[in-house]
Design a protein around this motif. Sequence first.
Motif, PDB file in Angstrom:
ATOM      1  N   GLU A  36       0.829  -1.205   0.000  1.00 52.79           N
ATOM      2  CA  GLU A  36       0.000   0.000   0.000  1.00 52.79           C
ATOM      3  C   GLU A  36       0.866   1.258   0.000  1.00 52.79           C
ATOM      4  O   GLU A  36       0.566   2.234  -0.689  1.00 52.79           O
ATOM      5  CB  GLU A  36      -0.936   0.004   1.210  1.00 52.79           C
ATOM      6  CG  GLU A  36      -2.037  -1.037   1.135  1.00 52.79           C
ATOM      7  CD  GLU A  36      -2.840  -1.132   2.427  1.00 52.79           C
ATOM      8  OE1 GLU A  36      -2.497  -0.432   3.408  1.00 52.79           O
ATOM      9  OE2 GLU A  36      -3.800  -1.911   2.453  1.00 52.79           O
ATOM     10  N   ILE A  37       1.953   1.235   0.751  1.00 56.24           N
ATOM     11  CA  ILE A  37       2.869   2.379   0.798  1.00 56.24           C
ATOM     12  C   ILE A  37       3.515   2.584  -0.569  1.00 56.24           C
ATOM     13  O   ILE A  37       3.623   3.716  -1.057  1.00 56.24           O
ATOM     14  CB  ILE A  37       3.929   2.184   1.901  1.00 56.24           C
ATOM     15  CG1 ILE A  37       3.266   2.276   3.283  1.00 56.24           C
ATOM     16  CG2 ILE A  37       5.052   3.214   1.780  1.00 56.24           C
ATOM     17  CD1 ILE A  37       4.171   1.886   4.428  1.00 56.24           C
ATOM     18  N   ASP A  38       3.943   1.498  -1.206  1.00 51.34           N
ATOM     19  CA  ASP A  38       4.545   1.596  -2.538  1.00 51.34           C
ATOM     20  C   ASP A  38       3.562   2.182  -3.552  1.00 51.34           C
ATOM     21  O   ASP A  38       3.935   3.016  -4.388  1.00 51.34           O
ATOM     22  CB  ASP A  38       5.034   0.229  -3.017  1.00 51.34           C
ATOM     23  CG  ASP A  38       6.277  -0.234  -2.272  1.00 51.34           C
ATOM     24  OD1 ASP A  38       6.964   0.607  -1.663  1.00 51.34           O
ATOM     25  OD2 ASP A  38       6.559  -1.455  -2.310  1.00 51.34           O
ATOM     26  N   GLN A  39       2.306   1.747  -3.483  1.00 51.89           N
ATOM     27  CA  GLN A  39       1.287   2.274  -4.396  1.00 51.89           C
ATOM     28  C   GLN A  39       1.088   3.768  -4.180  1.00 51.89           C
ATOM     29  O   GLN A  39       0.965   4.542  -5.132  1.00 51.89           O
ATOM     30  CB  GLN A  39      -0.035   1.540  -4.208  1.00 51.89           C
ATOM     31  CG  GLN A  39      -0.040   0.130  -4.737  1.00 51.89           C
ATOM     32  CD  GLN A  39      -1.349  -0.590  -4.420  1.00 51.89           C
ATOM     33  OE1 GLN A  39      -2.214  -0.068  -3.727  1.00 51.89           O
ATOM     34  NE2 GLN A  39      -1.479  -1.807  -4.946  1.00 51.89           N
ATOM     35  N   ARG A  40       1.051   4.175  -2.926  1.00 48.11           N
ATOM     36  CA  ARG A  40       0.853   5.597  -2.629  1.00 48.11           C
ATOM     37  C   ARG A  40       2.034   6.425  -3.117  1.00 48.11           C
ATOM     38  O   ARG A  40       1.862   7.514  -3.669  1.00 48.11           O
ATOM     39  CB  ARG A  40       0.621   5.811  -1.136  1.00 48.11           C
ATOM     40  CG  ARG A  40       0.389   7.249  -0.761  1.00 48.11           C
ATOM     41  CD  ARG A  40      -0.833   7.841  -1.444  1.00 48.11           C
ATOM     42  NE  ARG A  40      -0.912   9.263  -1.179  1.00 48.11           N
ATOM     43  CZ  ARG A  40      -1.367  10.168  -2.027  1.00 48.11           C
ATOM     44  NH1 ARG A  40      -1.847   9.798  -3.202  1.00 48.11           N
ATOM     45  NH2 ARG A  40      -1.384  11.429  -1.719  1.00 48.11           N
ATOM     46  N   LEU A  41       3.254   5.928  -2.931  1.00 44.27           N
ATOM     47  CA  LEU A  41       4.433   6.644  -3.420  1.00 44.27           C
ATOM     48  C   LEU A  41       4.395   6.802  -4.942  1.00 44.27           C
ATOM     49  O   LEU A  41       4.752   7.854  -5.477  1.00 44.27           O
ATOM     50  CB  LEU A  41       5.713   5.930  -2.985  1.00 44.27           C
ATOM     51  CG  LEU A  41       6.083   6.050  -1.504  1.00 44.27           C
ATOM     52  CD1 LEU A  41       7.266   5.162  -1.185  1.00 44.27           C
ATOM     53  CD2 LEU A  41       6.378   7.500  -1.141  1.00 44.27           C
ATOM     54  N   ALA A  42       3.959   5.765  -5.641  1.00 45.52           N
ATOM     55  CA  ALA A  42       3.848   5.849  -7.100  1.00 45.52           C
ATOM     56  C   ALA A  42       2.814   6.895  -7.492  1.00 45.52           C
ATOM     57  O   ALA A  42       3.037   7.692  -8.430  1.00 45.52           O
ATOM     58  CB  ALA A  42       3.487   4.486  -7.673  1.00 45.52           C
ATOM     59  N   LYS A  43       1.682   6.943  -6.795  1.00 45.31           N
ATOM     60  CA  LYS A  43       0.652   7.944  -7.088  1.00 45.31           C
ATOM     61  C   LYS A  43       1.171   9.355  -6.823  1.00 45.31           C
ATOM     62  O   LYS A  43       0.868  10.286  -7.575  1.00 45.31           O
ATOM     63  CB  LYS A  43      -0.600   7.687  -6.254  1.00 45.31           C
ATOM     64  CG  LYS A  43      -1.409   6.501  -6.716  1.00 45.31           C
ATOM     65  CD  LYS A  43      -2.632   6.319  -5.842  1.00 45.31           C
ATOM     66  CE  LYS A  43      -3.430   5.092  -6.253  1.00 45.31           C
ATOM     67  NZ  LYS A  43      -4.602   4.898  -5.375  1.00 45.31           N
ATOM     68  N   ILE A  44       1.956   9.519  -5.761  1.00 49.75           N
ATOM     69  CA  ILE A  44       2.519  10.831  -5.442  1.00 49.75           C
ATOM     70  C   ILE A  44       3.444  11.288  -6.564  1.00 49.75           C
ATOM     71  O   ILE A  44       3.391  12.434  -6.999  1.00 49.75           O
ATOM     72  CB  ILE A  44       3.262  10.795  -4.087  1.00 49.75           C
ATOM     73  CG1 ILE A  44       2.252  10.678  -2.942  1.00 49.75           C
ATOM     74  CG2 ILE A  44       4.144  12.025  -3.904  1.00 49.75           C
ATOM     75  CD1 ILE A  44       2.875  10.429  -1.588  1.00 49.75           C
TER      76      ILE A  44
END
Length: 103
Positions: A58-66
Amino acid sequence: MAIKTSRPPKTLSTLKSATHHKGGDGRHYINYFQIGALELERSRREMEREAALKKVAEIDQRLAKINIEINELLQAADVMPQPKITKAAPARAVKKKGINIKY
């Protein structure tokens, strides 16, 4: 009317000997209990590991979205993202050991 039998009545000592394994000290029961406890701990640790991996994903996905949002905002402002330039650290002056005397 009570039924008469030829068997002697059961006492505490006969019950103890009937419930224990005749071949050993009962250590195998303890081993089975320890195996069960370890299996429970393993299942808890597996669940804990799955939860941690899910959190990392989930953290990796959020970083990609950022990163996507940052690039979209930079493109909307007509600014090209500049690559980061790492500067080499300046060489430090080597200090001489001893006393410096100025004349």
